[in-house]
Design an enzyme around this catalytic site. Structure first.
Site, mmCIF file in Angstrom:
data_model
loop_
_atom_site.group_PDB
_atom_site.id
_atom_site.type_symbol
_atom_site.label_atom_id
_atom_site.label_comp_id
_atom_site.label_asym_id
_atom_site.label_seq_id
_atom_site.Cartn_x
_atom_site.Cartn_y
_atom_site.Cartn_z
ATOM 1 N N GLU A 22 27.467 24.712 40.479
ATOM 2 C CA GLU A 22 28.471 24.601 39.407
ATOM 3 C C GLU A 22 28.738 23.134 39.073
ATOM 4 O O GLU A 22 28.867 22.304 39.980
ATOM 5 C CB GLU A 22 29.787 25.259 39.840
ATOM 6 C CG GLU A 22 30.857 25.145 38.754
ATOM 7 C CD GLU A 22 32.193 25.729 39.174
ATOM 8 O OE1 GLU A 22 32.289 26.954 39.259
ATOM 9 O OE2 GLU A 22 33.132 24.938 39.410
ATOM 10 N N THR A 74 31.758 24.743 33.885
ATOM 11 C CA THR A 74 33.138 25.215 33.736
ATOM 12 C C THR A 74 33.648 24.975 32.319
ATOM 13 O O THR A 74 33.055 24.206 31.538
ATOM 14 C CB THR A 74 34.085 24.531 34.746
ATOM 15 O OG1 THR A 74 34.121 23.143 34.437
ATOM 16 C CG2 THR A 74 33.634 24.747 36.178
ATOM 17 N N TYR A 119 38.001 37.399 44.220
ATOM 18 C CA TYR A 119 38.809 36.585 45.140
ATOM 19 C C TYR A 119 38.837 37.211 46.533
ATOM 20 O O TYR A 119 39.635 38.133 46.785
ATOM 21 C CB TYR A 119 40.233 36.444 44.569
ATOM 22 C CG TYR A 119 40.210 35.830 43.189
ATOM 23 C CD1 TYR A 119 40.327 34.462 43.025
ATOM 24 C CD2 TYR A 119 39.999 36.624 42.049
ATOM 25 C CE1 TYR A 119 40.249 33.878 41.760
ATOM 26 C CE2 TYR A 119 39.916 36.057 40.785
ATOM 27 C CZ TYR A 119 40.037 34.686 40.642
ATOM 28 O OH TYR A 119 39.950 34.116 39.400
ATOM 29 N N LYS A 171 36.970 45.232 35.453
ATOM 30 C CA LYS A 171 35.799 44.408 35.088
ATOM 31 C C LYS A 171 34.524 45.249 35.210
ATOM 32 O O LYS A 171 33.622 45.151 34.378
ATOM 33 C CB LYS A 171 35.700 43.171 35.993
ATOM 34 C CG LYS A 171 36.855 42.200 35.813
ATOM 35 C CD LYS A 171 36.699 40.906 36.602
ATOM 36 C CE LYS A 171 37.987 40.106 36.531
ATOM 37 N NZ LYS A 171 37.962 38.788 37.114
ATOM 38 N N GLN A 193 35.783 33.169 44.445
ATOM 39 C CA GLN A 193 36.553 31.946 44.668
ATOM 40 C C GLN A 193 36.039 31.315 45.962
ATOM 41 O O GLN A 193 35.466 32.001 46.826
ATOM 42 C CB GLN A 193 38.036 32.333 44.806
ATOM 43 C CG GLN A 193 38.989 31.200 45.031
ATOM 44 C CD GLN A 193 38.944 30.175 43.912
ATOM 45 O OE1 GLN A 193 38.022 29.370 43.875
ATOM 46 N NE2 GLN A 193 39.926 30.202 43.022
ATOM 47 N N LYS A 238 28.389 16.125 42.160
ATOM 48 C CA LYS A 238 27.904 15.105 43.107
ATOM 49 C C LYS A 238 26.497 15.472 43.586
ATOM 50 O O LYS A 238 26.346 16.256 44.537
ATOM 51 C CB LYS A 238 28.852 15.012 44.308
ATOM 52 C CG LYS A 238 30.206 14.437 43.939
ATOM 53 C CD LYS A 238 31.110 14.405 45.145
ATOM 54 C CE LYS A 238 32.461 13.827 44.778
ATOM 55 N NZ LYS A 238 33.482 14.137 45.781
HETATM 56 P P1 FAD Z 1 41.813 38.193 35.668
HETATM 57 O O1 FAD Z 1 40.665 38.985 36.147
HETATM 58 O O2 FAD Z 1 42.374 38.540 34.334
HETATM 59 O O3 FAD Z 1 42.940 38.274 36.786
HETATM 60 C C1 FAD Z 1 44.132 37.504 36.689
HETATM 61 C C2 FAD Z 1 45.247 38.230 37.464
HETATM 62 O O4 FAD Z 1 45.565 39.439 36.757
HETATM 63 C C3 FAD Z 1 44.842 38.663 38.882
HETATM 64 O O5 FAD Z 1 45.981 38.539 39.692
HETATM 65 C C4 FAD Z 1 44.458 40.132 38.720
HETATM 66 O O6 FAD Z 1 44.658 40.878 39.909
HETATM 67 C C5 FAD Z 1 45.414 40.578 37.606
HETATM 68 N N1 FAD Z 1 44.837 41.625 36.765
HETATM 69 C C6 FAD Z 1 43.577 41.721 36.292
HETATM 70 N N2 FAD Z 1 43.439 42.812 35.525
HETATM 71 C C7 FAD Z 1 44.651 43.441 35.511
HETATM 72 C C8 FAD Z 1 45.163 44.634 34.906
HETATM 73 N N3 FAD Z 1 44.383 45.399 34.131
HETATM 74 N N4 FAD Z 1 46.457 44.953 35.101
HETATM 75 C C9 FAD Z 1 47.280 44.175 35.876
HETATM 76 N N5 FAD Z 1 46.844 43.047 36.483
HETATM 77 C C10 FAD Z 1 45.560 42.687 36.307
HETATM 78 N N6 FAD Z 1 39.323 28.544 35.334
HETATM 79 C C11 FAD Z 1 39.094 27.790 34.228
HETATM 80 O O7 FAD Z 1 40.046 27.448 33.525
HETATM 81 N N7 FAD Z 1 37.834 27.417 33.871
HETATM 82 C C12 FAD Z 1 36.742 27.779 34.587
HETATM 83 O O8 FAD Z 1 35.619 27.427 34.243
HETATM 84 C C13 FAD Z 1 36.943 28.572 35.763
HETATM 85 N N8 FAD Z 1 35.890 28.973 36.522
HETATM 86 C C14 FAD Z 1 36.113 29.804 37.603
HETATM 87 C C15 FAD Z 1 35.006 30.255 38.343
HETATM 88 C C16 FAD Z 1 35.196 31.097 39.441
HETATM 89 C C17 FAD Z 1 33.999 31.590 40.208
HETATM 90 C C18 FAD Z 1 36.518 31.486 39.819
HETATM 91 C C19 FAD Z 1 36.713 32.366 41.009
HETATM 92 C C20 FAD Z 1 37.602 31.023 39.100
HETATM 93 C C21 FAD Z 1 37.421 30.190 37.981
HETATM 94 N N9 FAD Z 1 38.490 29.727 37.215
HETATM 95 C C22 FAD Z 1 38.275 28.952 36.111
HETATM 96 C C23 FAD Z 1 39.873 30.062 37.609
HETATM 97 C C24 FAD Z 1 40.380 31.352 36.943
HETATM 98 O O9 FAD Z 1 40.423 31.198 35.550
HETATM 99 C C25 FAD Z 1 41.762 31.641 37.511
HETATM 100 O O10 FAD Z 1 41.668 32.031 38.852
HETATM 101 C C26 FAD Z 1 42.626 32.620 36.725
HETATM 102 O O11 FAD Z 1 43.949 32.551 37.264
HETATM 103 C C27 FAD Z 1 42.192 34.079 36.814
HETATM 104 O O12 FAD Z 1 41.046 34.292 36.119
HETATM 105 P P2 FAD Z 1 40.311 35.739 36.203
HETATM 106 O O13 FAD Z 1 39.181 35.661 35.255
HETATM 107 O O14 FAD Z 1 40.033 36.129 37.592
HETATM 108 O O15 FAD Z 1 41.495 36.658 35.591
#
Ligand code: FAD
Length: 289
Positions: free
Chosen positions: A17, A48, A146, A166, A177, A273
């Site tokens: 990444e 990202t 996560y 999803k 994560q 890096k």
């Molecule tokens: P979601 O899947 O929408 O989940 C967010 C929260 O909502 C979780 O607590 C989940 O349990 C809850 N949830 C999901 N669906 C529902 C539902 N239907 N009803 C009720 N609750 C629900 N951030 C950036 O800004 N840019 C990046 O490039 C980036 N890259 C990442 C890459 C990886 C591999 C990971 C693990 C994270 C990355 N993040 C990035 C961080 C990420 O955007 C955050 O962790 C964010 O808070 C959650 O994103 P998500 O896509 O998992 O959200």
């Protein structure tokens, strides 16, 4: 090439990444660093994307260079927090025009100090973005997961139930994560299996090589620190070169343990890096060949 096809074609898949420069900041040494990382021959590289979409142009430039100039498959991250549907469709058009076929679809974190009416957003959760991209067509789509639960959701079981949205939306793979304790990943994989979630999971590994980054990363990710990790930081925290060497060794050990236990896909958070990712790739070169 679709990442789901890369998973089928290789026994062990190591991906890297990188992040683009902030908006309005010139590329500077980012593209040379990304090029150096590409030369370590990862199976693919992800780029990202800032939540809020402010750095779309830089993210697209880096992803396009990986895909079209550096001969590595690109995985473009895309966040939907606060995004309008027409903007998302425009970005998908740009990805298509730049031969980018793989997207990691994320919600993103809510920017601090900005208030959102969560019920009036075009996308509230990442699964809605996944559904949008699948409806658009022609992309292999990943999502985040996560092992220790998402920081906003104290209930780990509920967090896994939410992953099912999803899966139903058609996600092709999941990327975890970061975590420092492999047992967290193993127990997460068991819990996914118990819910019949069989989407390929890629394990996210962060080599920690500076003392300053540890607190911030743990706060953001909620990752548990193992006693071994704590001892390493206590011992070498004020010796930058020693901590770097120890951090590379720790990440290498984590990766070898994962591969030994049948985890076939590993994503390394490189922090741009090349020397650190390069050393890890060298350490596992015979293991992954
Ligand atoms: P979601 O899947 O929408 O989940 C967010 C929260 O909502 C979780 O607590 C989940 O349990 C809850 N949830 C999901 N669906 C529902 C539902 N239907 N009803 C009720 N609750 C629900 N951030 C950036 O800004 N840019 C990046 O490039 C980036 N890259 C990442 C890459 C990886 C591999 C990971 C693990 C994270 C990355 N993040 C990035 C961080 C990420 O955007 C955050 O962790 C964010 O808070 C959650 O994103 P998500 O896509 O998992 O959200």
């Amino acid at each position: 090439m679709f990442i789901k096809d890369i998973f089928e074609s290789k026994e062990t898949v190591i991906s890297l990444e990188v992040f683009p420069p902030k908006p309005e900041v010139p590329m500077g040494d980012v593209l040379p660093a990304v090029h150096a990382l590409a030369k370590t021959k990862p199976s693919y590289m992800s780029v990202t994307y800032g939540a809020g979409g402010g750095n779309t142009a830089n993210a697209l430039e880096v992803a396009s260079a990986i895909q079209n100039d550096f001969d590595v498959t690109a995985l473009a991250h895309l966040t939907c927090v606060g995004a309008k549907r027409e903007n998302i469709i425009g970005i998908l058009d740009s990805f298509k025009n730049n031969n980018i076929e793989n997207i990691l679809a994320l919600r993103g974190d809510f920017p601090q100090g900005v208030s959102f009416d969560k019920d009036r957003m075009d996308y509230k959760y990442a699964y809605e973005l996944i559904r949008e991209i699948k409806a658009y067509g022609g992309f292999c789509v990943g999502g985040a997961c996560y092992p220790e639960g998402h920081v906003e959701n104290p209930n780990k079981e509920k967090d896994i139930d939410n992953l099912l949205y999803k899966v139903e939306a058609g996600v092709d793979f999941l990327v975890t994560q970061l975590f420092f304790d492999n047992n967290m990943l193993y127990s997460f994989l068991y819990r996914l299996a118990a819910k019949n979630i069989s989407v390929p999971v890629t394990a996210g590994i962060m080599p920690v090589t500076t003392a300053g980054s540890i607190k911030r990363m743990c706060a953001m990710s909620g990752a548990t620190l193992t006693p071994k990790f704590r001892n390493m930081v206590d011992k070498f925290g004020d010796k930058p070169e020693a901590l770097k060497q120890a951090g590379i060794a720790y990440a290498t050990e984590q990766i070898i343990d994962l591969i030994s236990n049948g985890v076939r896909r590993i994503h390394i958070y490189t922090m741009n890096k090349p020397e650190i990712a390069g050393k890890i790739m060298e350490n596992i070169s015979s293991i992954i060949s």
